[in-house]
Design a protein around this motif. Structure first.
Motif, PDB file in Angstrom:
ATOM      1  N   MET A 254      15.139   5.471 -39.740  1.00 65.17           N
ATOM      2  CA  MET A 254      15.753   6.650 -39.130  1.00 65.17           C
ATOM      3  C   MET A 254      14.677   7.596 -38.594  1.00 65.17           C
ATOM      4  N   TRP A 255      13.607   7.769 -39.362  1.00 62.26           N
ATOM      5  CA  TRP A 255      12.497   8.582 -38.868  1.00 62.26           C
ATOM      6  C   TRP A 255      11.914   7.960 -37.599  1.00 62.26           C
ATOM      7  N   ALA A 256      11.831   6.636 -37.570  1.00 61.50           N
ATOM      8  CA  ALA A 256      11.260   5.951 -36.404  1.00 61.50           C
ATOM      9  C   ALA A 256      12.168   6.059 -35.191  1.00 61.50           C
TER      10      ALA A 256
ATOM     11  N   LYS B 129      20.420  15.373 -41.072  1.00 63.89           N
ATOM     12  CA  LYS B 129      20.425  15.092 -39.632  1.00 63.89           C
ATOM     13  C   LYS B 129      18.984  14.942 -39.161  1.00 63.89           C
ATOM     14  N   TYR B 130      18.706  13.842 -38.466  1.00 65.33           N
ATOM     15  CA  TYR B 130      17.367  13.570 -37.937  1.00 65.33           C
ATOM     16  C   TYR B 130      17.268  14.076 -36.492  1.00 65.33           C
ATOM     17  N   PHE B 131      16.146  14.710 -36.172  1.00 65.13           N
ATOM     18  CA  PHE B 131      15.934  15.267 -34.837  1.00 65.13           C
ATOM     19  C   PHE B 131      14.555  14.870 -34.311  1.00 65.13           C
ATOM     20  N   SER B 132      14.466  14.710 -33.001  1.00 62.29           N
ATOM     21  CA  SER B 132      13.167  14.471 -32.387  1.00 62.29           C
ATOM     22  C   SER B 132      12.447  15.797 -32.200  1.00 62.29           C
TER      23      SER B 132
ATOM     24  N   ALA C 278      13.694  10.411 -35.017  1.00 65.30           N
ATOM     25  CA  ALA C 278      12.761  11.526 -35.164  1.00 65.30           C
ATOM     26  C   ALA C 278      11.409  11.146 -34.582  1.00 65.30           C
ATOM     27  N   ASN C 279      11.435  10.492 -33.450  1.00 67.66           N
ATOM     28  CA  ASN C 279      10.288   9.969 -32.700  1.00 67.66           C
ATOM     29  C   ASN C 279       9.088   9.622 -33.568  1.00 67.66           C
TER      30      ASN C 279
ATOM     31  N   HIS D 212      15.892  23.777 -28.825  1.00 64.65           N
ATOM     32  CA  HIS D 212      17.336  23.774 -28.586  1.00 64.65           C
ATOM     33  C   HIS D 212      18.109  23.882 -29.892  1.00 64.65           C
ATOM     34  N   VAL D 213      17.595  23.245 -30.936  1.00 62.68           N
ATOM     35  CA  VAL D 213      18.280  23.264 -32.235  1.00 62.68           C
ATOM     36  C   VAL D 213      18.283  24.668 -32.822  1.00 62.68           C
ATOM     37  N   PHE D 214      17.175  25.402 -32.656  1.00 59.58           N
ATOM     38  CA  PHE D 214      17.048  26.726 -33.261  1.00 59.58           C
ATOM     39  C   PHE D 214      17.093  27.840 -32.214  1.00 59.58           C
ATOM     40  N   VAL D 215      17.835  27.622 -31.143  1.00 62.48           N
ATOM     41  CA  VAL D 215      17.872  28.604 -30.054  1.00 62.48           C
ATOM     42  C   VAL D 215      18.610  29.873 -30.471  1.00 62.48           C
ATOM     43  N   ARG D 216      19.515  29.780 -31.424  1.00 61.65           N
ATOM     44  CA  ARG D 216      20.303  30.936 -31.861  1.00 61.65           C
ATOM     45  C   ARG D 216      19.851  31.366 -33.253  1.00 61.65           C
ATOM     46  N   ASP D 217      19.528  32.642 -33.403  1.00 60.17           N
ATOM     47  CA  ASP D 217      19.034  33.152 -34.688  1.00 60.17           C
ATOM     48  C   ASP D 217      20.036  32.887 -35.806  1.00 60.17           C
ATOM     49  N   GLU D 218      19.497  32.399 -36.941  1.00 61.14           N
ATOM     50  CA  GLU D 218      20.267  32.139 -38.159  1.00 61.14           C
ATOM     51  C   GLU D 218      21.331  31.058 -37.980  1.00 61.14           C
TER      52      GLU D 218
END
Length: 309
Positions: A79-81, A6-9, A84-85, A15-21
């Motif tokens: 996809m990176w462009a 999964k590609y993320f900006s 993933a900004n 937001h992606v890692f807001v919850r531990d583990e």
């Protein structure tokens, strides 16, 4: 282990890692997809009006289902462009078997890329129109749903997309967004983009350690044809045959991966004799030596571009 990515900006890291583990993934409906022709391949628009009328009567319209999208590869430059900004973001690799165990009703499938609807769908529409049996109508609905969500036009094939559908019972509503939280067991790797900031890189490295996931940094080389990955900032790795693996060899000077066993990459294989010979025979150097290069460039006849054909 089969991985999907999964590609993320860079901007969604918190937001992606807001919850531990856990990793949080936003899920969306077809109306929010970036391809306005999503679901088009769920119907054959070239069939006759009778078959199209049967399709319209039996299917009505393809239901809107929550979906999230992955890729089969973490080294697809477009996809990176796009997602993933421009290599400033990151990629997360997920273990498919762990996903399926955690979410047993989740339908995870590779996208099929084509220029027209599948023959299976076309034949199913014919059967439903001709035989007018309930089982044929039900089969048509099922095929339309599957083909609509797991088929895209061939021009999108560079994405190497894998799609997950049937998420409704697993997602949580977070400020109006539907979010799927995946536990550490599903997370196999985190890849930091080649242009990511030092702050982002450190944050991702820390998260990878907390999740017990492999950490990689994407690198853009001079001779390897796709991005390669540095494992723990040291060991070069490549993506091949669906897995992140060690390369056939690495250059003894620049340490870029080699596509075949050897000592040096193409650029590092240039020795001093090659450079001297190339410089000695460079006509631009000769012109410059006599002070004629600037005049030559200025007076060189400009070629008019050919008309577009």
């Amino acid at each position: 282990m089969k991985l999907i990515f999964k590609y993320f900006s860079e901007g969604v890291l918190e937001h992606v890692f807001v919850r531990d583990e856990y990793v949080g993934i936003k899920c969306s409906l077809p109306k929010d997809y970036n391809d306005p022709f999503e679901l088009f391949l769920g119907v054959d628009l070239e069939q006759g009006s009778e078959l199209l009328a049967t399709y319209s009567e039996v299917v009505h319209e393809i239901p809107s289902l929550l979906t999230t999208c992955f890729s089969r590869s973490p080294v697809v430059s477009p996809m990176w462009a796009h997602y993933a900004n421009d290599h400033k973001g990151f990629v997360i690799g997920f273990d498919v078997s762990s996903l399926q165990q955690t979410f047993p009703e989740l339908l995870v499938r590779d996208m099929s890329y084509r220029d027209r609807p599948s023959e299976r769908l076309i034949e199913s529409a014919r059967m439903a129109a001709q035989r007018k049996k309930p089982r044929d109508a039900k089969a048509l609905r099922d095929i339309v749903l599957y083909e609509g969500y797991f088929s895209k036009y061939a021009e999108w094939s560079y994405e190497q997309e894998v799609r997950a559908v049937n998420l409704e019972e697993y997602v949580e509503d977070v400020n109006g967004n539907k979010v799927l939280y995946l536990s550490a067991e599903c997370i196999a790797a985190i890849v930091c983009g080649a242009k990511s900031s030092e702050q982002t890189r450190k944050a991702l490295e820390e998260v990878a350690a907390e999740l017990d996931a492999e950490f990689y940094v994407e690198k853009i080389g001079r001779s390897y044809p796709t991005p390669f990955l540095l494992h723990d900032n040291v060991q070069p790795s490549v993506f091949a045959d669906g897995a992140i693996i060690s390369p056939a060899d690495k250059c003894e000077e620049c340490e870029e991966p080699l596509r075949a066993a050897g000592r040096l990459c193409p650029w590092c294989s240039i020795d001093e004799a090659d450079r001297f010979d190339a410089a000695s025979n460079n006509p631009f150097r000769i012109l410059d030596h006599y002070g004629l290069l600037e005049q030559y460039i200025k007076n060189y006849p400009r070629r008019r571009p050919k008309p577009y054909e």
